[in-house]
Design a protein around this motif. Structure first.
Motif, PDB file in Angstrom:
ATOM      1  N   GLY B  48       0.827  -1.203   0.000  1.00 53.17           N
ATOM      2  CA  GLY B  48       0.000   0.000   0.000  1.00 53.17           C
ATOM      3  C   GLY B  48       0.860   1.251   0.000  1.00 53.17           C
ATOM      4  N   LEU B  49       0.494   2.226  -0.816  1.00 50.78           N
ATOM      5  CA  LEU B  49       1.250   3.475  -0.879  1.00 50.78           C
ATOM      6  C   LEU B  49       0.368   4.624  -0.413  1.00 50.78           C
ATOM      7  CD1 LEU B  49       3.036   3.139  -4.351  1.00 50.78           C
ATOM      8  CD2 LEU B  49       3.877   2.481  -2.100  1.00 50.78           C
ATOM      9  N   ALA B  50       0.855   5.347   0.591  1.00 49.35           N
ATOM     10  CA  ALA B  50       0.085   6.472   1.128  1.00 49.35           C
ATOM     11  C   ALA B  50       0.895   7.753   1.071  1.00 49.35           C
ATOM     12  CB  ALA B  50      -0.318   6.194   2.575  1.00 49.35           C
ATOM     13  N   THR B  51       0.189   8.839   0.843  1.00 52.38           N
ATOM     14  CA  THR B  51       0.797  10.156   0.944  1.00 52.38           C
ATOM     15  C   THR B  51      -0.143  11.040   1.735  1.00 52.38           C
ATOM     16  OG1 THR B  51       1.926  11.913  -0.280  1.00 52.38           O
ATOM     17  CG2 THR B  51      -0.162  11.118  -1.192  1.00 52.38           C
ATOM     18  N   GLY B  52       0.197  12.298   1.846  1.00 56.32           N
ATOM     19  CA  GLY B  52      -0.655  13.226   2.571  1.00 56.32           C
ATOM     20  C   GLY B  52       0.019  14.565   2.690  1.00 56.32           C
ATOM     21  N   GLY B  53      -0.746  15.527   3.176  1.00 56.86           N
ATOM     22  CA  GLY B  53      -0.199  16.864   3.355  1.00 56.86           C
ATOM     23  C   GLY B  53      -1.318  17.883   3.339  1.00 56.86           C
ATOM     24  N   GLY B  54      -0.941  19.130   3.408  1.00 59.91           N
ATOM     25  CA  GLY B  54      -1.915  20.206   3.404  1.00 59.91           C
ATOM     26  C   GLY B  54      -2.574  20.358   2.054  1.00 59.91           C
ATOM     27  N   SER B  55      -3.754  20.979   2.059  1.00 62.40           N
ATOM     28  CA  SER B  55      -4.453  21.268   0.812  1.00 62.40           C
ATOM     29  C   SER B  55      -3.890  22.538   0.171  1.00 62.40           C
ATOM     30  CB  SER B  55      -5.941  21.457   1.074  1.00 62.40           C
ATOM     31  OG  SER B  55      -6.538  20.234   1.429  1.00 62.40           O
ATOM     32  N   GLY B  56      -4.337  22.771  -1.052  1.00 67.02           N
ATOM     33  CA  GLY B  56      -3.920  23.982  -1.764  1.00 67.02           C
ATOM     34  C   GLY B  56      -2.878  23.727  -2.822  1.00 67.02           C
ATOM     35  N   HIS B  57      -2.566  22.453  -3.066  1.00 69.43           N
ATOM     36  CA  HIS B  57      -1.508  22.118  -4.022  1.00 69.43           C
ATOM     37  C   HIS B  57      -1.995  21.221  -5.152  1.00 69.43           C
ATOM     38  CE1 HIS B  57       1.284  23.722  -1.090  1.00 69.43           C
ATOM     39  NE2 HIS B  57       0.940  22.820  -0.197  1.00 69.43           N
ATOM     40  N   LEU B  58      -3.283  21.128  -5.390  1.00 69.78           N
ATOM     41  CA  LEU B  58      -3.776  20.181  -6.404  1.00 69.78           C
ATOM     42  C   LEU B  58      -3.039  20.360  -7.732  1.00 69.78           C
ATOM     43  CD1 LEU B  58      -7.666  20.065  -5.922  1.00 69.78           C
ATOM     44  CD2 LEU B  58      -5.997  18.301  -5.366  1.00 69.78           C
ATOM     45  N   PRO B  59      -2.713  19.217  -8.370  1.00 65.32           N
ATOM     46  CA  PRO B  59      -3.113  17.848  -8.054  1.00 65.32           C
ATOM     47  C   PRO B  59      -2.403  17.199  -6.867  1.00 65.32           C
ATOM     48  CG  PRO B  59      -1.797  17.876 -10.049  1.00 65.32           C
ATOM     49  CD  PRO B  59      -2.044  19.303  -9.676  1.00 65.32           C
TER      50      PRO B  59
END
Lengths: 332, 332
Positions: B48-59
């Motif tokens: 399984g590969l997970a990432t994450g972080g704050g919003s405002g950087h889409l994609p």
């Protein structure tokens, strides 16, 4: 003017030179003219699909040249038509005997030059050329006068898929026209863009203002007013689109959320949330949603919403795979 | 603040609600929390590969969840880390026994919370978690302190392909770390962005100024000065990237031209033209060019350039197909 460029006079030349280097696997040009872009590896016997128009709208127009979509594109300076000769050269390069279909937006310069190119191709080269014109912007009341904006993406997609299935020029033309007849778009602008050679913004909007219905060259819209909430902006944009399309409960659409250049994807999804609500309340089914930048106005802030009314035939061609440097879709 | 939103307080909620509606074929969430996004149809037995972080950087970050790339993403408010609990829930949902790899950028909040989540997954659920941290921004001199920016795209791509080939957690981790060790990025900002809840721009740049090396949250760069020509901006950006990577004649790279939000594709191609010239003069081969928006800062104007040094192994995984709502690539 805050742009990353070397000189306003070399902006399009530098842009295209970089583009041919970046995508040399797909794009080349003819007649020693970088403004006459054609796809490498044209399929023999396939109807050729050409588009064209002024620069400043990437990925429009050239971005949709590739497998399953278009075969060539003539490229003008920022917001200016290319020449009839450039269109004619593209036409000759992409015709392999099955004829050529022109698909472009309803702008005076483009119409005049594409019509001349079609005559040249007919008289000089005996190439049969048909034309389908994008008129999806419902901000104008008179259907014949409507501008072509982001909704032309659906016309490219359907026509490209039909041509890839080796249908005749008449059939590809019929399907492209059917797609054009079933798409409607409305835009909103929050800030202007600057044509490099002009050096100042093409219009002004106050810090708290928006303009509903503005065109992708800054053409006047239908209402200028205070910036409203996303939900109310979407409601105001969807109203004329829905009125134009006469959608009934149970009808099915594809939705295109298009950023004009500077509007973040985050704001597109905030807006799409309301689009989904409105359509669901009316019992309109949403088959597929496209988000991103499909037809821009350089660094203009704003967005457009297009609805594309589907039937089984249009859906079949919408679902077909495509692969260009700017748009890739697997079979849906 | 000129944004299409309903309220600064509901910005991320509205955005995510729209996003789940738009991409319900791919995305869902767990623990009744829209901030814990996971891919539908997780492949059993796959790392399984997970990432994450704050919003405002889409994609970034969630846009790379999909076939051939990532399996889950925890989502924070604008420019804020998600919580360890949200990461932990994603971890549990995407583990099918082969373990989980975290891939995220080098920011304090993210590191603290991902480390806590990894401990929870280990102690509470007996899930083995490895971590690879993106540190590609060469604007900081100290490699350990470098921020993760757009270059993490290549780490996602390689790790996603390795996991899709059902390699072990150790092998996927090795390949992700190898990708992270071979990518370097430099950015330039021309204008700021505004966090909705703050309501004013996070910094100021004069009408004729740029800042080389600025981070995607407006972190200070290495030089603020007059806006220069595209060619000179690219030269200044590439110098530290090339110095960092120690590229030799004959080496091969992939290039990522990334718009920060408001910079048109046209300007990216003007800039790429110079990137191609500089690399070609040095005898560095360009295997593949990616252009567009891969890691943004909402409506910030500016761009980044990433180089990814390839060998046969990295190239193999880069070339593998991928299909997410924000990135689709056929087998190269």
């Amino acid at each position: 003017m805050k742009k990353i460029l070397n000189s306003p006079d070399t902006f399009i030349k530098d842009m295209l030179t970089g583009l041919y280097k970046a995508h040399s696997d797909v794009y080349t040009y003819v007649n020693d003219d970088i403004h006459s872009l054609v796809k490498k590896n044209i399929t023999p016997g396939k109807v050729g699909l050409a588009t064209g128009g002024g620069s400043g709208h990437l990925p429009l127009f050239l971005g949709y040249v590739g497998d399953g979509m278009l075969d060539g594109c003539s490229i003008g300076e920022v917001f200016q038509s290319s020449s009839a000769e450039q269109m004619h050269e593209v036409t000759k390069a992409i015709d392999t005997g099955a004829g050529v279909l022109y698909i472009y937006g309803n702008y005076g310069g483009d119409r005049m030059n594409f019509d001349m190119a079609a005559e040249m191709a007919d008289f000089e080269d005996d190439i049969k050329v048909n034309t389908v014109i994008g008129r999806d912007d419902v901000s104008s009341n008179h259907k014949e006068n409507r501008r072509g904006v982001a909704g032309i993406f659906f016309v490219y997609k359907v026509a490209g898929a039909a041509a890839a299935e080796m249908l005749s020029l008449e059939e590809v033309t019929r399907l492209a026209q059917k797609a054009a007849d079933n798409v409607a778009t409305m835009g909103v602008a929050l800030s202007p863009c600057t044509i490099p050679r002009v050096g100042h913004p093409s219009f002004e909007l106050a810090e708290d203002e928006m303009e509903i219905g503005m065109g992708i060259h800054g053409e006047a819209g239908i209402r200028r007013g205070k910036l409203d909430t996303a939900d109310r902006i979407v409601d105001e944009m969807l109203e004329p689109v829905l009125a134009d399309m006469d959608l009934q409960e149970g009808d099915e659409v594809a939705v295109l959320m298009n950023g004009l250049g500077a509007t973040p994807l985050e704001e597109q999804y905030v807006s799409y949330n309301r689009v989904h609500e409105v359509l669901s309340e009316k019992g309109i089914k949403i088959f597929k949603v496209y988000t991103g930048e499909y037809a821009t106005s350089m660094e203009m802030a704003g967005m457009s919403i297009s609805l594309f009314k589907l039937d089984a035939e249009l859906k079949k061609y919408l679902c077909r795979p495509a692969n260009t440097p700017f748009f890739t879709q697997l079979q849906l």
